[in-house]
Design an enzyme around this catalytic site. Structure first.
Site, short mmCIF file in Angstrom:
data_model
loop_
_atom_site.label_atom_id
_atom_site.label_comp_id
_atom_site.label_asym_id
_atom_site.label_seq_id
_atom_site.Cartn_x
_atom_site.Cartn_y
_atom_site.Cartn_z
N SER A 188 -26.87 59.69 -13.23
CA SER A 188 -25.86 59.73 -12.17
C SER A 188 -25.14 58.39 -12.14
O SER A 188 -25.77 57.34 -12.36
CB SER A 188 -26.55 59.97 -10.82
OG SER A 188 -25.68 59.62 -9.76
N GLY A 216 -24.61 62.15 -19.22
CA GLY A 216 -24.51 63.46 -18.57
C GLY A 216 -23.10 64.01 -18.72
O GLY A 216 -22.89 65.15 -19.16
N HIS A 217 -22.11 63.17 -18.40
CA HIS A 217 -20.71 63.56 -18.63
C HIS A 217 -20.51 63.82 -20.12
O HIS A 217 -19.77 64.73 -20.51
CB HIS A 217 -19.75 62.45 -18.20
CG HIS A 217 -19.85 62.05 -16.76
ND1 HIS A 217 -20.38 60.86 -16.35
CD2 HIS A 217 -19.47 62.68 -15.63
CE1 HIS A 217 -20.32 60.77 -15.04
NE2 HIS A 217 -19.78 61.86 -14.56
N GLY A 220 -21.62 70.34 -14.42
CA GLY A 220 -23.05 70.10 -14.63
C GLY A 220 -23.92 70.82 -13.61
O GLY A 220 -23.57 70.91 -12.43
N ARG A 263 -24.31 56.94 -9.63
CA ARG A 263 -24.87 56.18 -8.50
C ARG A 263 -26.17 55.45 -8.87
O ARG A 263 -26.61 54.59 -8.12
CB ARG A 263 -25.11 57.09 -7.30
CG ARG A 263 -23.82 57.56 -6.64
CD ARG A 263 -24.10 58.27 -5.33
NE ARG A 263 -22.89 58.56 -4.58
CZ ARG A 263 -22.15 59.66 -4.74
NH1 ARG A 263 -22.51 60.57 -5.63
NH2 ARG A 263 -21.06 59.85 -4.02
N GLN A 265 -22.39 72.49 -6.07
CA GLN A 265 -20.98 72.34 -6.45
C GLN A 265 -20.62 73.41 -7.50
O GLN A 265 -19.59 74.09 -7.40
CB GLN A 265 -20.75 70.95 -7.02
CG GLN A 265 -19.40 70.76 -7.68
CD GLN A 265 -19.18 69.32 -8.09
OE1 GLN A 265 -18.87 68.48 -7.27
NE2 GLN A 265 -19.33 69.02 -9.36
N HIS A 288 -21.30 58.60 -18.18
CA HIS A 288 -22.62 58.39 -18.79
C HIS A 288 -22.95 59.60 -19.66
O HIS A 288 -22.13 60.53 -19.77
CB HIS A 288 -23.67 58.15 -17.70
CG HIS A 288 -23.68 59.20 -16.62
ND1 HIS A 288 -23.99 60.52 -16.88
CD2 HIS A 288 -23.39 59.14 -15.30
CE1 HIS A 288 -23.92 61.21 -15.75
NE2 HIS A 288 -23.54 60.40 -14.77
P1 AMP Z 1 -19.15 63.23 -11.25
O1 AMP Z 1 -18.39 62.27 -12.08
O2 AMP Z 1 -20.43 62.70 -10.72
O3 AMP Z 1 -18.29 63.93 -10.23
O4 AMP Z 1 -19.59 64.38 -12.26
C1 AMP Z 1 -18.66 65.06 -13.08
C2 AMP Z 1 -19.36 66.22 -13.74
O5 AMP Z 1 -20.45 65.75 -14.52
C3 AMP Z 1 -19.94 67.21 -12.71
O6 AMP Z 1 -19.72 68.53 -13.17
C4 AMP Z 1 -21.40 66.86 -12.71
O7 AMP Z 1 -22.23 67.94 -12.36
C5 AMP Z 1 -21.62 66.46 -14.17
N1 AMP Z 1 -22.80 65.61 -14.29
C6 AMP Z 1 -23.06 64.46 -13.60
N2 AMP Z 1 -24.29 63.99 -13.94
C7 AMP Z 1 -24.80 64.85 -14.84
C8 AMP Z 1 -26.04 64.93 -15.56
N3 AMP Z 1 -27.00 64.02 -15.41
N4 AMP Z 1 -26.22 65.97 -16.41
C9 AMP Z 1 -25.25 66.92 -16.57
N5 AMP Z 1 -24.07 66.90 -15.93
C10 AMP Z 1 -23.85 65.89 -15.07
#
Ligand code: AMP
Length: 287
Positions: free
Chosen positions: A187, A38-39, A149, A189, A155, A36
């Site tokens: 997220s 954020g990624h 993130g 989720r 983390q 998304h």
């Molecule tokens: P995940 O796929 O949830 O394991 O997240 C992968 C990376 O993307 C991690 O470093 C997260 O902290 C970052 N991340 C997830 N959601 C966001 C967000 N809303 N804003 C910034 N970074 C994010």
């Protein structure tokens, strides 16, 4: 240009070798997919700063402590590949489980103290799974920089400490949280939320903002800040708070008094979905 999809460790190493020899800066963005915006922010940042960008997509079984959470984690590789191609990613590394864990894992990486509270206390083994898989990814990709993130602040702090304590020659780049217009942190989720849960979910961010206001106004007792913020959340019976803590921004240990920069962090269940969020606060500062 399309991002190149790679499934095997040896293939990825072979493909990265010429770029490494050329002196290109290699950037890694570790993810679990269902990408998304954020990624997207992490990827854009890596694209700006690195010659070669690798995005890993791997739903890591050893960091889940609930089988159901692992099973129902969204998996959308085709869309993720397009998402990465649209953002100029060079390689998407999406190994099958058998590639990352060909036999039961017996070696683990563990960071103490930073992982003691918050999610570490509620999800036993979670951070050990994260630090172990991130170390494996670091050894596979050998990036110069890796992007994480602030959304997952504990983390991030854990990885920063791991890299420092174990002398890993990698620069960890923190990236601010990306939010929906109503404040809900993006997220993977969030897709599990029903309409009603999605409607009330931004209250989590509002409770963090309320805590920040209280701290900025000079309230230095974490208990008082916590009570104020929880009062706001109590209006929503759909939200079951798991923790609401005020911790030292570096060590992630709860503070007895707010005397320096802190992270205010919340985890809550909305139905069967667990969401986390946090913000950075400092006495006397509202930004
Ligand atoms: P995940 O796929 O949830 O394991 O997240 C992968 C990376 O993307 C991690 O470093 C997260 O902290 C970052 N991340 C997830 N959601 C966001 C967000 N809303 N804003 C910034 N970074 C994010």
């Amino acid at each position: 240009m399309s991002a190149v999809l790679v499934h095997s460790i040896s293939d990825l190493r072979g493909r990265l070798e010429p770029f490494r020899r050329d002196g290109r800066i290699i950037g890694l963005v570790p993810t679990m997919g269902a990408l998304h915006a954020g990624h997207g922010r992490l990827i854009e940042r890596a694209r700006e700063e690195c010659g070669t960008v690798v995005v890993s997509v791997f739903v890591n079984p050893i960091q889940f402590n609930q089988a159901l959470d692992f099973e129902r984690y969204p998996r959308t590789l085709e869309a993720d590949l397009k998402f990465c191609s649209d953002r100029g990613v060079d390689f998407v590394f999406a190994p099958p489980e058998s590639e990352m864990y060909p036999c039961p894992q017996l070696a683990f990486v563990e960071v103490e103290k930073v992982t003691e509270h918050l999610c570490g206390a509620k999800r036993p083994g979670h951070f050990r799974g994260v630090t172990t898989v991130v170390t494996k990814l670091f050894n596979i990709v050998q990036p110069h920089r890796a992007y994480f993130g602030e959304k997952d602040a504990q983390q991030l702090a854990t990885i920063q400490r791991m890299v420092a304590d174990l002398n890993m020659p990698i620069e960890i780049v923190p990236v601010p949280t990306v939010r929906e217009p109503d404040g809900l942190a993006l997220s993977s989720r969030n897709t599990h939320l029903n309409e009603e849960e999605r409607r009330v979910a931004p209250a989590l961010y509002r409770s963090l903002q309320a805590a920040r206001e209280l701290i900025a106004s000079g309230i230095l007792d974490p208990g008082e800040v916590r009570r104020g913020a929880l009062e706001l959340l109590a209006k929503y019976p759909q939200i079951q708070v798991e923790y609401f803590e005020i911790v030292d921004a570096g060590t992630m240990q709860p503070v007895e008094r707010i005397t320096g920069p802190v992270r205010v962090a919340v985890a809550a269940w909305l139905g069967s979905t667990r969401l986390i969020d946090n913000i950075w606060c400092e006495y006397g500062r509202k930004d």
